[in-house]
Design a protein around this motif. Sequence first.
Motif, PDB file in Angstrom:
ATOM      1  N   ARG A  40      72.579 -29.836 -31.074  1.00  0.00           N
ATOM      2  CA  ARG A  40      72.971 -31.339 -31.219  1.00  0.00           C
ATOM      3  C   ARG A  40      74.138 -31.634 -32.246  1.00  0.00           C
ATOM      4  N   ALA A  41      74.077 -30.709 -33.277  1.00  0.00           N
ATOM      5  CA  ALA A  41      75.088 -30.755 -34.259  1.00  0.00           C
ATOM      6  C   ALA A  41      76.383 -30.362 -33.848  1.00  0.00           C
ATOM      7  N   MET A  42      76.523 -29.314 -33.078  1.00  0.00           N
ATOM      8  CA  MET A  42      77.651 -29.010 -32.653  1.00  0.00           C
ATOM      9  C   MET A  42      78.156 -29.806 -31.489  1.00  0.00           C
ATOM     10  N   GLU A  43      77.485 -30.380 -30.715  1.00  0.00           N
ATOM     11  CA  GLU A  43      77.983 -31.612 -29.753  1.00  0.00           C
ATOM     12  C   GLU A  43      78.391 -32.404 -30.483  1.00  0.00           C
ATOM     13  N   LEU A  44      77.797 -33.074 -31.616  1.00  0.00           N
ATOM     14  CA  LEU A  44      78.421 -34.172 -32.443  1.00  0.00           C
ATOM     15  C   LEU A  44      79.619 -33.997 -33.020  1.00  0.00           C
ATOM     16  N   TYR A  45      79.667 -32.945 -33.532  1.00  0.00           N
ATOM     17  CA  TYR A  45      80.907 -32.237 -34.340  1.00  0.00           C
ATOM     18  C   TYR A  45      82.207 -32.255 -33.141  1.00  0.00           C
ATOM     19  N   THR A  46      81.895 -31.723 -32.014  1.00  0.00           N
ATOM     20  CA  THR A  46      82.925 -31.877 -30.797  1.00  0.00           C
ATOM     21  C   THR A  46      83.132 -33.125 -30.627  1.00  0.00           C
ATOM     22  N   GLN A  64      79.753 -23.644 -38.486  1.00  0.00           N
ATOM     23  CA  GLN A  64      78.646 -23.528 -39.182  1.00  0.00           C
ATOM     24  C   GLN A  64      77.243 -23.531 -38.030  1.00  0.00           C
ATOM     25  N   ALA A  65      77.493 -24.462 -36.879  1.00  0.00           N
ATOM     26  CA  ALA A  65      76.580 -24.940 -36.188  1.00  0.00           C
ATOM     27  C   ALA A  65      76.647 -23.794 -34.808  1.00  0.00           C
ATOM     28  N   LEU A  66      77.914 -23.395 -34.711  1.00  0.00           N
ATOM     29  CA  LEU A  66      78.036 -22.231 -33.637  1.00  0.00           C
ATOM     30  C   LEU A  66      77.418 -20.961 -34.161  1.00  0.00           C
ATOM     31  N   ILE A  67      77.476 -20.554 -35.542  1.00  0.00           N
ATOM     32  CA  ILE A  67      76.968 -19.383 -35.998  1.00  0.00           C
ATOM     33  C   ILE A  67      75.409 -19.425 -35.984  1.00  0.00           C
ATOM     34  N   LEU A  69      73.806 -20.888 -33.559  1.00  0.00           N
ATOM     35  CA  LEU A  69      73.492 -20.767 -32.209  1.00  0.00           C
ATOM     36  C   LEU A  69      73.939 -19.417 -31.581  1.00  0.00           C
ATOM     37  N   GLY A  70      74.492 -18.525 -32.543  1.00  0.00           N
ATOM     38  CA  GLY A  70      74.993 -17.092 -32.082  1.00  0.00           C
ATOM     39  C   GLY A  70      76.315 -17.145 -31.451  1.00  0.00           C
ATOM     40  N   LYS A  71      76.916 -18.014 -31.431  1.00  0.00           N
ATOM     41  CA  LYS A  71      78.230 -18.026 -30.688  1.00  0.00           C
ATOM     42  C   LYS A  71      79.365 -17.986 -31.887  1.00  0.00           C
ATOM     43  N   HIS A  72      79.357 -16.483 -31.998  1.00  0.00           N
ATOM     44  CA  HIS A  72      80.257 -16.097 -33.214  1.00  0.00           C
ATOM     45  C   HIS A  72      81.809 -16.207 -32.838  1.00  0.00           C
ATOM     46  N   LEU A  73      82.108 -15.863 -31.614  1.00  0.00           N
ATOM     47  CA  LEU A  73      83.458 -15.689 -31.307  1.00  0.00           C
ATOM     48  C   LEU A  73      84.214 -17.306 -31.594  1.00  0.00           C
ATOM     49  N   ASP A  74      83.244 -18.125 -30.834  1.00  0.00           N
ATOM     50  CA  ASP A  74      83.901 -19.440 -30.951  1.00  0.00           C
ATOM     51  C   ASP A  74      84.013 -20.083 -32.304  1.00  0.00           C
ATOM     52  N   ALA A  75      82.708 -19.671 -33.081  1.00  0.00           N
ATOM     53  CA  ALA A  75      82.822 -20.103 -34.488  1.00  0.00           C
ATOM     54  C   ALA A  75      84.017 -19.426 -35.278  1.00  0.00           C
ATOM     55  N   SER A  76      84.627 -18.269 -34.955  1.00  0.00           N
ATOM     56  CA  SER A  76      85.661 -17.588 -35.531  1.00  0.00           C
ATOM     57  C   SER A  76      86.802 -18.396 -34.968  1.00  0.00           C
ATOM     58  N   HIS A  77      87.004 -18.877 -34.069  1.00  0.00           N
ATOM     59  CA  HIS A  77      88.128 -19.465 -33.549  1.00  0.00           C
ATOM     60  C   HIS A  77      88.132 -20.989 -34.409  1.00  0.00           C
ATOM     61  N   ASP A  78      87.042 -21.630 -34.273  1.00  0.00           N
ATOM     62  CA  ASP A  78      87.124 -22.914 -35.313  1.00  0.00           C
ATOM     63  C   ASP A  78      87.562 -22.440 -36.886  1.00  0.00           C
ATOM     64  N   CYS A  79      86.994 -21.578 -37.248  1.00  0.00           N
ATOM     65  CA  CYS A  79      87.345 -21.213 -38.745  1.00  0.00           C
ATOM     66  C   CYS A  79      88.721 -21.032 -38.866  1.00  0.00           C
ATOM     67  N   ARG A  80      89.514 -20.346 -37.788  1.00  0.00           N
ATOM     68  CA  ARG A  80      90.851 -19.967 -37.765  1.00  0.00           C
ATOM     69  C   ARG A  80      91.566 -21.412 -37.698  1.00  0.00           C
ATOM     70  N   LYS A  81      91.186 -22.294 -36.995  1.00  0.00           N
ATOM     71  CA  LYS A  81      91.855 -23.500 -36.720  1.00  0.00           C
ATOM     72  C   LYS A  81      91.771 -24.131 -38.237  1.00  0.00           C
ATOM     73  N   ALA A  82      90.634 -24.353 -38.795  1.00  0.00           N
ATOM     74  CA  ALA A  82      90.226 -24.859 -40.026  1.00  0.00           C
ATOM     75  C   ALA A  82      91.189 -24.355 -41.384  1.00  0.00           C
ATOM     76  N   ILE A  83      91.437 -22.844 -41.161  1.00  0.00           N
ATOM     77  CA  ILE A  83      92.456 -22.360 -42.108  1.00  0.00           C
ATOM     78  C   ILE A  83      94.010 -22.742 -41.843  1.00  0.00           C
ATOM     79  N   LYS A  84      94.274 -22.844 -40.526  1.00  0.00           N
ATOM     80  CA  LYS A  84      95.628 -23.209 -40.314  1.00  0.00           C
ATOM     81  C   LYS A  84      95.728 -24.723 -40.738  1.00  0.00           C
ATOM     82  N   LEU A  85      94.808 -25.560 -40.710  1.00  0.00           N
ATOM     83  CA  LEU A  85      95.060 -27.185 -41.060  1.00  0.00           C
ATOM     84  C   LEU A  85      94.991 -27.065 -42.773  1.00  0.00           C
TER      85      LEU A  85
END
Length: 148
Positions: A40-46, A64-67, A69-85
Motif C-alpha cells: 500500500r505504501a508503494m502504491e501511495l508513493y507511486t 524503502q517500500a520496494l526493499i 517487498l523484495g523488489k530490489h532491482l526496482d528499489a535500486s532504480h528509484d534510489c538512482r533517480k533520487a541521487i540524480k535529483l
Amino acid sequence: MKIGQDRTVINKDKDEENSQKANEYKEMGNDAFRQAQYKRAMELYTSALMIKDDSHILYTNRAQALIKLGKHLDASHDCRKAIKLKPEFIKAYIHLSKALKELGEFQEAIDTLERAEDISEEQAKVVRKYKMDMIEEQKRSFIESNKK
C-alpha cells in the motif's frame, strides 16, 4: 499582456495544488509504511510520483517500500533517480547499497557507501557503520560459498 499574467497565476495555483496532493499521498504512504503495509505504501508513493516526479524523497520512500517487498532491482532504480535529483541525499545512497547487497552486488554496494562517505562528513560515521556491516556480510557470503 494581462493574459500572460493570469496564466502564471493559474499555473502557480495548479503547481501548489499538485504539490499539496502529492504530499497527502506521501503522508498516507508514510502511515502505511509505519503499519508494515508495504504494498500500500508503494502504491501511495507511486501515486504521489505520478503528480510530482521531481521529489528525491518520494523516490527514496518508495525504494524503502520496494526493499521491504523484495523488489530490489526496482528499489535500486528509484534510489538512482533520487541521487540524480539530489546528489547529496545520503539516505538514497544507503538504500541503494541495501538494494545492491540483496542483488548480490556487494562491491557496488560498498562503492556506493564510499561515495556517500565523501559527500557528508556529518553523516560519515553512520555510513561507515553500514559499510563495515556490508563488508562483514560479504566475507560471510564468500566463506559460505566456498564451503559448498
